[in-house]
Write an enzyme that holds these catalytic residues in place. Structure first.
Site, PDB file in Angstrom:
ATOM      1  N   GLU A 179      15.133  16.346  20.798  1.00 35.58           N
ATOM      2  CA  GLU A 179      14.559  16.779  19.654  1.00 35.58           C
ATOM      3  C   GLU A 179      13.243  16.082  19.321  1.00 35.58           C
ATOM      4  O   GLU A 179      12.255  16.461  19.017  1.00 35.58           O
ATOM      5  CB  GLU A 179      15.439  16.918  18.664  1.00 35.58           C
ATOM      6  CG  GLU A 179      15.154  17.504  17.292  1.00 35.58           C
ATOM      7  CD  GLU A 179      14.293  16.637  16.293  1.00 35.58           C
ATOM      8  OE1 GLU A 179      13.718  17.181  15.228  1.00 35.58           O
ATOM      9  OE2 GLU A 179      14.388  15.415  16.466  1.00 35.58           O
ATOM     10  N   GLU A 180      13.317  14.612  19.521  1.00 34.67           N
ATOM     11  CA  GLU A 180      12.456  13.773  19.055  1.00 34.67           C
ATOM     12  C   GLU A 180      11.357  13.817  20.158  1.00 34.67           C
ATOM     13  O   GLU A 180      10.156  13.250  19.793  1.00 34.67           O
ATOM     14  CB  GLU A 180      12.967  12.306  19.061  1.00 34.67           C
ATOM     15  CG  GLU A 180      14.164  12.033  18.021  1.00 34.67           C
ATOM     16  CD  GLU A 180      13.781  12.221  16.367  1.00 34.67           C
ATOM     17  OE1 GLU A 180      12.512  12.642  16.253  1.00 34.67           O
ATOM     18  OE2 GLU A 180      14.662  12.186  15.669  1.00 34.67           O
ATOM     19  N   ASP A 207      20.464  18.256  10.232  1.00 35.97           N
ATOM     20  CA  ASP A 207      19.400  17.136  10.721  1.00 35.97           C
ATOM     21  C   ASP A 207      19.307  16.033   9.252  1.00 35.97           C
ATOM     22  O   ASP A 207      18.842  16.659   8.223  1.00 35.97           O
ATOM     23  CB  ASP A 207      18.097  17.541  10.806  1.00 35.97           C
ATOM     24  CG  ASP A 207      17.394  16.697  11.746  1.00 35.97           C
ATOM     25  OD1 ASP A 207      17.481  15.359  11.774  1.00 35.97           O
ATOM     26  OD2 ASP A 207      16.609  17.091  12.573  1.00 35.97           O
TER      27      ASP A 207
END
Length: 277
Positions: A179-180, A207
């Site tokens: 995701e990052e 999140d």
């Protein structure tokens, strides 16, 4: 066979082309092909070779008076490749193992089949991202971003497994990787959702839910029915828990984004009312 030098490609080619326009604009393209090569430190040539890859980059330059502007477009073909790979010893097993950078990504999925013969072909997706490492040397607060969301999805899966009767629709629990690094895991799942899991009808992403006494629901205003369902669930369990709907205008810097762009009702819940550290 031990006759090949580690990390020296079988073949390697580069090509460049450019053109200068009279208006001060210049365009350039360069391409590089890197063939298969044995991993660093694999002097015995015992491990499979790293895959070959081709990278194409472009550069745009514009000169106006005394100013020059540059725009670099790297990897315009979106090629996936390992920039670094080596053989190293695992200190737990004392065995030589191959390692890659960037490391191959993965998603983790679990499914609870629905109880209704008609609706079990549809599924509700509850997800969160597993990773917390961005571009080095950026360090992110992993306990909140996003061990909190991953743990919440795991607990939801455990609770759902004990429900009797089971929910009518199937439930898919997803833990996204990368995701990052640009929503890599959720992009992959949204583009190649396994038909065997059912047709997704709504996606809920968690999140940074480890702090606060409420949740901000990204894209909640875009999907009022989803937000209303969350409010009803909240009222049954903890009426004082705050929910606030956000509006997405096309941007989506969370794992609900790729599903939203695919046309699915998708929202992300972020902790609200606390300090994210």
């Amino acid at each position: 066979d031990g006759n090949k030098i580690p990390y020296v490609p079988e073949n390697q080619f580069t090509a460049r082309a450019g053109y200068d326009f009279a208006c001060g604009l210049s365009l350039g393209v360069n391409a590089a092909y890197i063939g298969k090569r044995y991993l660093i430190s694999d002097f015995a040539n015992a491990f499979p070779r790293a895959d070959a890859y081709t990278v194409v980059n472009a550069k745009v330059r514009y000169t106006w008076r005394q100013l020059t502007f540059f725009v670099d477009l790297n990897n315009i073909l979106d090629e996936v490749y390992d920039t670094y790979s080596a053989v190293a010893y695992n200190m737990d097993t004392f065995q030589a193992e191959p390692g890659f950078y960037p490391a191959p990504g993965f998603n983790v999925l679990a499914v609870l089949p629905g109880s209704d013969p008609t609706l079990r072909g549809e599924c509700v997706v509850l997800g969160a991202h597993l990773d917390h490492c961005g571009d080095w040397p950026q360090l992110l607060p992993g306990a909140d971003d996003n061990a909190s969301g991953s743990a919440a999805v795991l607990e939801a899966a455990r609770a759902a497994a004990r429900l009797r009767p089971r929910p009518a629709r199937s439930l898919v629990f997803a833990w996204f990787g990368g995701e990052e690094m640009g929503l890599l895991g959720s992009k992959h799942l949204a583009a190649q959702f396994p038909p065997s899991l059912g047709k997704p009808v709504v996606v809920l992403n968690l999140d940074m839910v480890g702090a606060g006494n409420g949740a901000w629901v990204a894209a909640g205003q875009n999907h009022q029915a989803v937000f209303t369902a969350l409010e009803k669930a909240r009222d049954r369990v903890e009426p004082s828990f705050q929910l606030k709907a956000g509006l997405s205008k096309g941007e989506a810097r969370a794992d609900h984004g790729p599903f939203l762009k695919a046309g699915l009702p998708a929202v992300s819940l972020f902790g609200m009312g606390g300090k994210h550290v």
